[in-house]
Design a protein around this motif. Structure first.
Motif, short mmCIF file in Angstrom:
data_model
loop_
_atom_site.label_atom_id
_atom_site.label_comp_id
_atom_site.label_asym_id
_atom_site.label_seq_id
_atom_site.Cartn_x
_atom_site.Cartn_y
_atom_site.Cartn_z
N GLY A 1 23.66 -10.19 -6.09
CA GLY A 1 22.42 -10.80 -5.64
C GLY A 1 21.71 -10.08 -4.53
N LYS A 2 22.24 -8.96 -4.08
CA LYS A 2 21.70 -8.30 -2.89
C LYS A 2 20.57 -7.30 -3.17
N ILE A 3 20.44 -6.87 -4.44
CA ILE A 3 19.44 -5.85 -4.76
C ILE A 3 18.62 -6.28 -5.98
N LEU A 4 17.31 -6.16 -5.85
CA LEU A 4 16.40 -6.34 -6.97
C LEU A 4 16.03 -4.97 -7.50
N TRP A 5 16.32 -4.74 -8.78
CA TRP A 5 16.01 -3.47 -9.42
C TRP A 5 14.77 -3.63 -10.29
N LEU A 6 13.79 -2.74 -10.11
CA LEU A 6 12.56 -2.80 -10.90
C LEU A 6 12.15 -1.40 -11.35
N SER A 7 11.62 -1.34 -12.56
CA SER A 7 11.07 -0.07 -13.03
C SER A 7 9.69 0.14 -12.43
N GLY A 8 9.32 1.40 -12.21
CA GLY A 8 7.98 1.77 -11.75
C GLY A 8 7.22 2.30 -12.94
N ARG A 9 6.55 1.44 -13.65
CA ARG A 9 6.02 1.73 -14.98
C ARG A 9 5.14 2.98 -15.04
N TYR A 10 4.27 3.13 -14.07
CA TYR A 10 3.32 4.24 -14.13
C TYR A 10 3.68 5.39 -13.20
N ASN A 11 4.86 5.30 -12.58
CA ASN A 11 5.25 6.32 -11.61
C ASN A 11 6.53 7.05 -11.98
N ALA A 12 7.06 6.77 -13.19
CA ALA A 12 8.28 7.43 -13.66
C ALA A 12 9.40 7.32 -12.62
N LYS B 1 5.89 -11.66 1.02
CA LYS B 1 5.40 -10.60 0.11
C LYS B 1 5.89 -9.27 0.66
N TRP B 2 6.58 -8.51 -0.21
CA TRP B 2 7.09 -7.20 0.17
C TRP B 2 6.26 -6.12 -0.48
N HIS B 3 5.81 -5.15 0.29
CA HIS B 3 5.04 -4.03 -0.23
C HIS B 3 5.90 -2.78 -0.29
N LEU B 4 5.90 -2.11 -1.42
CA LEU B 4 6.64 -0.87 -1.55
C LEU B 4 5.97 0.21 -0.70
N THR C 1 17.67 6.05 -19.32
CA THR C 1 18.31 6.63 -18.14
C THR C 1 19.37 5.65 -17.63
N VAL C 2 20.57 6.17 -17.35
CA VAL C 2 21.66 5.33 -16.84
C VAL C 2 21.92 5.69 -15.39
N ILE C 3 21.84 4.68 -14.51
CA ILE C 3 21.99 4.89 -13.07
C ILE C 3 23.25 4.18 -12.56
N ASP C 4 24.00 4.85 -11.69
CA ASP C 4 25.11 4.23 -10.99
C ASP C 4 24.52 3.54 -9.75
N PRO C 5 24.55 2.19 -9.71
CA PRO C 5 23.90 1.49 -8.60
C PRO C 5 24.59 1.67 -7.25
N LYS C 6 25.82 2.13 -7.25
CA LYS C 6 26.52 2.35 -5.99
C LYS C 6 26.04 3.61 -5.29
N THR C 7 25.72 4.63 -6.10
CA THR C 7 25.32 5.91 -5.53
C THR C 7 23.83 6.19 -5.68
N GLY D 1 17.34 -9.44 0.83
CA GLY D 1 17.37 -10.13 2.11
C GLY D 1 16.20 -9.78 2.99
N THR D 2 15.78 -8.52 2.93
CA THR D 2 14.74 -8.04 3.84
C THR D 2 13.48 -7.54 3.14
N GLY D 3 13.59 -7.24 1.83
CA GLY D 3 12.46 -6.65 1.11
C GLY D 3 12.34 -5.16 1.31
N ARG D 4 13.30 -4.57 2.01
CA ARG D 4 13.26 -3.13 2.28
C ARG D 4 13.61 -2.33 1.04
N GLU D 5 12.87 -1.24 0.81
CA GLU D 5 13.18 -0.35 -0.31
C GLU D 5 14.41 0.48 0.05
N LEU D 6 15.46 0.35 -0.77
CA LEU D 6 16.72 1.05 -0.54
C LEU D 6 16.75 2.40 -1.22
#
Length: 395
Positions: free
Chosen positions: A341-352, A323-326, A98-104, A360-365
Motif C-alpha cells: 500500500g505504500k506506492i502508487l504505480w501509474l503509466s505515463g501514457r504520452y511520455n513513455a 492533490k499531488w503534482h508530478l 515492460t517488466v519492472i522490479d519494484p524494489k530496484t 503517504g506523501t505524494g512524492r515521486e519516488l
C-alpha cells in the motif's frame, strides 16, 4: 483509452466540442461544484454483520461495510504468495510488455506481445496475467510465477477484460465492435455476445452482490447497467455533460456508490448504481482517468492525465483532501497500488514512462522510461481473494 486513428479522431472531436461549450453551455448542462457531492458520506470501514445475497457461485462478501477488506497490506492469497513482485507495463505503440522490479525500479525484461496491448489483467483465479492485444485480436497469457509468456489466444477486439464474480466468465470489452462478449473464463470460447448501442465500452465494476455491473462508454458519453447472470443490458444513460468521455469505474468501499472518471468533464461522476438515477459530479483535474483504492479503504487516488496530477478523495469525509503534482509534469494514466500500500504505480501514457508515487506523501519516488504508449499496467501480485479484472480489481 485506445490509440487507434479512429478513436483519436472521436476523442479529439469530443474534447474540442466540450471545451468549446464550456464557456457557452447552459447552466443545466455544465457540472457545478454545488451539485457534486453525495448526499450522505459512505460509512467508514468496519466489521459488517448483514448478509449479502450474492450471485450464485460468487464467494461470500467478507465485510458488507468494506468490499475491499480482503485487500489489506500484504494480505496475499496462498495462490500468489510465492510470486515475485513485478510491475507489468503494456506499451501500446511498441507492442511489448515492460517488466519492472519494484524494489530496484529497474527493467528486468521486455516481452514481445500482439499488436497494441492495452491492459494487463489478472485472471479471476489469480494464476494468469492476460495481455489485451486490442488490434492484434488476441490475449497473451503471462505466468506471473515465471514471468514467461505463453501462446496467444485468438479473441477479437479485446480492449479490456473483466471477470464475473462467480469466476465463470470473462467479459471482453470489445470497444470498436460495440459488444460485451461473455467468454468461458478458462478457454475464452464465446458464450454470448451482447450488442451495445453506445460507442467505446471500456471500463466497469460490479455491485456488492455481483448481480450487475456498471460500464462506461467513452466515445458516446454513456454508461450501462448490465445484468451479470442474464448477460443483458438493463439500462443505459447519457451523462449530463456535452462531450463527456467516461473512463475508469470503481465502487465505494460500502458498495453504495460508483465513481466514474471523465476525461473531458475533468472529474468524477458519482452514481447510485442500484437506482441508476442522474449522477452527481465532482471536479478533480484535467483529464481524470484512473481510480485506485488505498489499502485501508479510506482513500481513492484519481489520476488526472491532462495535468500531471493525482487527486486524493477521502471516503469518510466525502471530499477531495489532497492533490499531488508530478514534478516536471507527466501524463499519469492507469496502474495500481503496491501490495504493502505504500506506492502508487501509474503509466505515463504520452511520455513513455512509469511513475512510482509515495502514497503517504505524494512524492515521486521514481520515473522509469519504458516503451511507447504505456497504458494499463498491473502491479502483481496484490492482496485479495479473486480478481474482477482490469489492471486489478480485487475482492
Amino acid at each position: 483509452m485506445r490509440t487507434t486513428n479512429a478513436a483519436r479522431l472521436l476523442a479529439a472531436g469530443a474534447a474540442l466540442t466540450a471545451l468549446t461549450l464550456l464557456s457557452a453551455c447552459s447552466a443545466g448542462s455544465r457540472p457545478h461544484r454545488d451539485e457534486t457531492l453525495a448526499s450522505k458520506a459512505p460509512a467508514q470501514p468496519g466489521n459488517g454483520k448483514r448478509q449479502v445475497n450474492v450471485l450464485p457461485g460468487m464467494p461470500p462478501v467478507e465485510n458488507p461495510k468494506d468490499l475491499y477488506s480482503a485487500d489489506r497490506p500484504n494480505q496475499l492469497s496462498p495462490v500468489v504468495r510465492d510470486f515475485p513482485s513485478r510491475v507489468y507495463v503494456p506499451n501500446t505503440n511498441s507492442n511489448t510488455v515492460t517488466v519492472i522490479d519494484p524494489k530496484t525500479y529497474k527493467i528486468i525484461d521486455t516481452i514481445p506481445v500482439g499488436r497494441q496491448p492495452q491492459h494487463v489483467v489478472p485472471s479471476w483465479d489469480l494464476k494468469t496475467l492476460w495481455v489485451n492485444n486490442d488490434l492484434g485480436n488476441s490475449l497473451t497469457p503471462i505466468d506471473p510465477r515465471t514471468g514467461k509468456a505463453g501462446k496467444a489466444v485468438v479473441v477479437h477486439d479485446p480492449y479490456n477484460l473483466y471477470f464475473t464474480p462467480d469466476g465463470r466468465y470473462a467479459v471482453v470489452m470489445a470497444s470498436m465492435d460495440r459488444q460485451l462478449v461473455f467468454r468461458d473464463a478458462h478457454t475464452m470460447k464465446v458464450v454470448k455476445a451482447v450488442p451495445a448501442s453506445c460507442y467505446g465500452v471500456n471500463h466497469a465494476d460490479f455491485s456488492p452482490d455481483g448481480r450487475y455491473f456498471i460500464v462506461s462508454c467513452e466515445f458516446s458519453g454513456e454508461i450501462l447497467k448490465v445484468d451479470t447472470a442474464k448477460m443483458k443490458i438493463l439500462a443505459q444513460e447519457r451523462l449530463p455533460f456535452h462531450g463527456a468521455m467516461p473512463q475508469d469505474v470503481k465502487i465505494s468501499p460500502d458498495g453504495k456508490l460508483f465513481y466514474i472518471a471523465d476525461m473531458v468533464a475533468n472529474g468524477l461522476w458519482i452514481l447510485d448504481g442500484d437506482r441508476f438515477t442522474r449522477p452527481r459530479f465532482l471536479y478533480t483535474g484535467k483529464g481524470a482517468h484512473g481510480l485506485y483504492i488505498s489499502r485501508d479503504s479510506r482513500e481513492m487516488y484519481i489520476s488526472n492525465r491532462g495535468e500531471g496530477s493525482i487527486s486524493v478523495f477521502d471516503f469518510a469525509q466525502n471530499r477531495l483532501t489532497k492533490k499531488w503534482h508530478l514534478p516536471g509534469g507527466g501524463s499519469p494514466d492507469m496502474g495500481g497500488v503496491s501490495a504493502d500500500g505504500k506506492i502508487l504505480w501509474l503509466s505515463g501514457r504520452y511520455n513513455a514512462e512509469v511513475y512510482a508515487i509515495d502514497t503517504g506523501t505524494g512524492r515521486e519516488l521514481a520515473r522509469i522510461k519504458v516503451g511507447s504508449g504505456p497504458h494499463g499496467l498491473a502491479v502483481y501480485p496484490q492482496p485479495g481473494r479473486y480478481s474482477l479484472g482490469h489492471t486489478g480489481i480485487f475482492r
